[in-house]
Write an enzyme that holds these catalytic residues in place. Structure first.
Site, PDB file in Angstrom:
ATOM      1  N   ARG A  50      23.120  -9.465  17.953  1.00 22.19           N
ATOM      2  CA  ARG A  50      22.387 -10.221  16.920  1.00 22.19           C
ATOM      3  C   ARG A  50      21.843 -11.529  17.496  1.00 22.19           C
ATOM      4  NH1 ARG A  50      24.935 -13.507  13.778  1.00 22.19           N
ATOM      5  NH2 ARG A  50      26.756 -12.221  13.283  1.00 22.19           N
ATOM      6  N   TYR A 102      -2.632  -9.455   3.152  1.00 20.68           N
ATOM      7  CA  TYR A 102      -1.996  -8.145   3.034  1.00 20.68           C
ATOM      8  C   TYR A 102      -1.093  -8.132   1.780  1.00 20.68           C
ATOM      9  CZ  TYR A 102       1.770  -4.873   3.590  1.00 20.68           C
ATOM     10  OH  TYR A 102       2.729  -3.944   3.312  1.00 20.68           O
ATOM     11  N   ASP A 176      -1.484 -14.725  10.812  1.00 17.20           N
ATOM     12  CA  ASP A 176      -1.116 -13.315  10.960  1.00 17.20           C
ATOM     13  C   ASP A 176      -2.197 -12.637  11.818  1.00 17.20           C
ATOM     14  OD1 ASP A 176      -0.822 -10.563  10.680  1.00 17.20           O
ATOM     15  OD2 ASP A 176      -0.189 -10.670   8.592  1.00 17.20           O
ATOM     16  N   LYS A 201       2.106  -2.080  14.127  1.00 11.58           N
ATOM     17  CA  LYS A 201       0.721  -1.607  14.179  1.00 11.58           C
ATOM     18  C   LYS A 201       0.267  -1.436  15.642  1.00 11.58           C
ATOM     19  CE  LYS A 201       0.682  -2.179   9.617  1.00 11.58           C
ATOM     20  NZ  LYS A 201       1.705  -3.134   9.312  1.00 11.58           N
TER      21      LYS A 201
HETATM   22  C1  LIG Z   1      -1.803  -7.740   8.127  1.00 14.90           C
HETATM   23  C2  LIG Z   1      -0.364  -7.330   7.962  1.00 14.90           C
HETATM   24  N1  LIG Z   1       0.601  -8.231   8.165  1.00 14.90           N
HETATM   25  C3  LIG Z   1       1.901  -7.917   8.040  1.00 14.90           C
HETATM   26  C4  LIG Z   1       2.292  -6.652   7.664  1.00 14.90           C
HETATM   27  C5  LIG Z   1       3.749  -6.356   7.515  1.00 14.90           C
HETATM   28  O1  LIG Z   1       4.240  -5.672   8.636  1.00 14.90           O
HETATM   29  P1  LIG Z   1       5.431  -4.617   8.602  1.00 14.90           P
HETATM   30  O2  LIG Z   1       4.975  -3.427   7.860  1.00 14.90           O
HETATM   31  O3  LIG Z   1       5.705  -4.374  10.052  1.00 14.90           O
HETATM   32  O4  LIG Z   1       6.558  -5.268   7.915  1.00 14.90           O
HETATM   33  C6  LIG Z   1       1.315  -5.672   7.430  1.00 14.90           C
HETATM   34  C7  LIG Z   1       1.638  -4.284   7.020  1.00 14.90           C
HETATM   35  O5  LIG Z   1       2.675  -3.867   6.687  1.00 14.90           O
HETATM   36  C8  LIG Z   1      -0.041  -6.031   7.581  1.00 14.90           C
HETATM   37  O6  LIG Z   1      -1.012  -5.159   7.336  1.00 14.90           O
HETATM   38  N1  LIG Z   2       5.131   0.742   0.421  1.00 13.16           N
HETATM   39  C1  LIG Z   2       4.822  -0.285   1.374  1.00 13.16           C
HETATM   40  C2  LIG Z   2       3.378  -0.264   1.706  1.00 13.16           C
HETATM   41  C3  LIG Z   2       3.160  -0.640   3.119  1.00 13.16           C
HETATM   42  S1  LIG Z   2       1.489  -0.992   3.544  1.00 13.16           S
HETATM   43  C4  LIG Z   2       1.559  -1.047   5.294  1.00 13.16           C
HETATM   44  C5  LIG Z   2       0.404  -1.691   5.970  1.00 13.16           C
HETATM   45  N2  LIG Z   2       0.503  -3.104   6.054  1.00 13.16           N
HETATM   46  C6  LIG Z   2      -0.954  -1.338   5.461  1.00 13.16           C
HETATM   47  O1  LIG Z   2      -1.772  -2.220   5.224  1.00 13.16           O
HETATM   48  O2  LIG Z   2      -1.230  -0.138   5.332  1.00 13.16           O
HETATM   49  C7  LIG Z   2       5.193  -1.625   0.779  1.00 13.16           C
HETATM   50  O3  LIG Z   2       5.550  -1.699  -0.400  1.00 13.16           O
HETATM   51  O4  LIG Z   2       5.194  -2.627   1.494  1.00 13.16           O
END
Ligand SMILES: Cc1ncc(COP(=O)(O)O)c(C=O)c1O
Ligand SMILES: N[C@@H](CCSC[C@H](N)C(=O)O)C(=O)O
Length: 388
Positions: A50, A102, A176, A201
């Site tokens: 951790r 997002y 981000d 991603k």
């Molecule tokens: C632009 C952006 N930032 C952050 C996140 C969060 O990342 P994670 O899914 O790895 O928690 C996402 C998608 O989930 C995203 O599309």
């Molecule tokens: N069920 C998920 C959805 C994740 S979206 C993942 C990604 N960032 C995208 O833009 O497709 C939630 O509730 O977070």
């Protein structure tokens, strides 16, 4: 005499420096929770995963070279990265964030807002006059994302960071960079104090792990962030760190093909008379701004059909694109953000922010672009959008 500092990014992503004592060519996975102490007074660099793990350290140091920054922390998801950063906010502090972030980011910031954790103003960050009216000397944190997911709006990072710091030198500008990756954009050089990314991603690229990274040049911020990571236990696990190290080696190659495919697909879609959002298209309203701060366009695009049922039909008819959330994998994906990735945003809020319900998002992969166009063409025909 080493030339390593002069290597180009395409080289740096491939060349992973590590030393494990047995000269393994590939960094080993230290799948161990604990590390033995020499004696009770000498704990050594590692004691408990951790708090630190050699595979995670190799990854963090590798990413710091790619980003060109002092410190990178690898954590267990992009959302976890945001949560860790958000813990630097003191109760009630003023936070400025985009109105087109997002969906998950919006959800966490809304949670903070309604639970007294912060006082969040969501605004259109593409409007610099509004930015200047909203950021004050009391603004503690500004959260930015560009191009935004999935409306593909571009924010002027340098201008916003300069303004926020001029109002409050201690304000934290948090960026981000998931959509661009360190290969296409350098937020820390443009004035961000903290850059974070969902490594789930592009950085990993294969949709087989969840991961997040946090980068900074500030020693003080690095320490405060590590305190949270260690305290709550959100460091990236050894096997996931190893998979991310493996994925990173092909980042540049993947992005090259994905971007070239994305531009061809976006141009083709536009040729079908559809309203397409992609920063590589010359008529994108912020084409110049985007190219002044990024070296590429990424591979996420979105388009409108004008009708929700038509969009649903197109998505139902494609064969090659997987219908999934997320982006950045080697295979192409299609989704309806209002029902999928951005369903966490209240429909009323989406409407207020001009988020089209019929918007289709495509995350372009590395397949042969002719197949991607053919498949979409068939789906558009079946949905009655094009005739031939
Ligand atoms: C632009 C952006 N930032 C952050 C996140 C969060 O990342 P994670 O899914 O790895 O928690 C996402 C998608 O989930 C995203 O599309
Ligand atoms: N069920 C998920 C959805 C994740 S979206 C993942 C990604 N960032 C995208 O833009 O497709 C939630 O509730 O977070």
């Amino acid at each position: 005499m080493t030339n390593a500092n002069n290597w180009k990014l395409n080289t740096k992503v491939v060349k992973i420096e590590h030393e494990d004592g047995n000269h393994a060519s590939i960094p080993p996975i230290y799948q161990s929770t604990t590390f033995k102490a020499k004696n009770m007074d000498e704990m050594g660099q590692y004691d408990y995963t951790r708090s630190g793990n050699p595979t995670r350290t190799t990854l963090q140091e590798h990413l710091a070279k790619i980003i060109g920054c002092e410190t990178v922390w690898a954590v267990n998801s992009g959302m976890s990265a945001l949560d860790i950063i958000a813990r630097l906010i003191k109760p009630g502090e003023h936070v400025v964030a985009g109105d087109d972030l997002y969906g998950g980011t919006q959800r966490l910031l809304t949670f903070l807002n309604t639970n007294g954790g912060a006082n969040v103003s969501h605004i259109d960050l593409t409007n610099l006059d509004l930015v200047k009216k909203t950021i004050t000397k009391d603004t503690a944190v500004v959260f930015l994302e560009s191009p935004t997911n999935p409306l593909i709006k571009v924010v002027d990072l340098k201008s916003i960071a300069d303004y926020a710091h001029s109002m409050n030198p201690n304000a934290l500008v948090v960026f981000d960079n998931t959509m661009m990756t360190p290969l296409l954009m350098k937020p820390l050089e443009l004035g961000a104090d903290i850059q974070y990314e969902s490594a789930t991603k592009y950085l990993n690229g294969h949709h087989d792990i969840m991961a997040g990274i946090i980068a900074t040049n500030s020693e003080d911020l690095a320490k405060r962030l590590f305190f949270v990571i260690n305290s709550i236990g959100s460091g990236l696990a050894p096997f996931d760190s190893w998979l991310l190290l493996r994925g990173l080696k092909t980042l540049s190659l993947r992005l090259e093909r994905q971007q070239s495919n994305a531009l061809k697909l976006a141009t083709w879609l536009q040729g079908q008379g559809l309203k397409v959002r992609y920063p590589g298209l010359k008529d994108h309203p912020q084409y110049e701004l985007h190219h002044s701060q990024c070296k590429g366009d990424g591979a996420v695009l979105s388009f409108e059909t004008g009708d929700l049922k038509t969009s649903e039909k197109i998505i139902a008819e494609v064969e090659l694109y997987a219908i999934t959330v997320s982006f950045g994998a080697v295979n192409s994906l299609i989704s309806l953000p209002c029902k999928m990735s951005h369903a966490a945003i209240d429909p009323k809020v989406r409407a207020e922010r001009d988020f089209p319900e019929d918007l289709i998002r495509i995350c372009v992969g590395i397949e042969d672009v002719d197949d991607l166009i053919d498949d979409l063409n068939n789906a558009l025909k079946k949905a009655g959008v094009v005739k031939n």
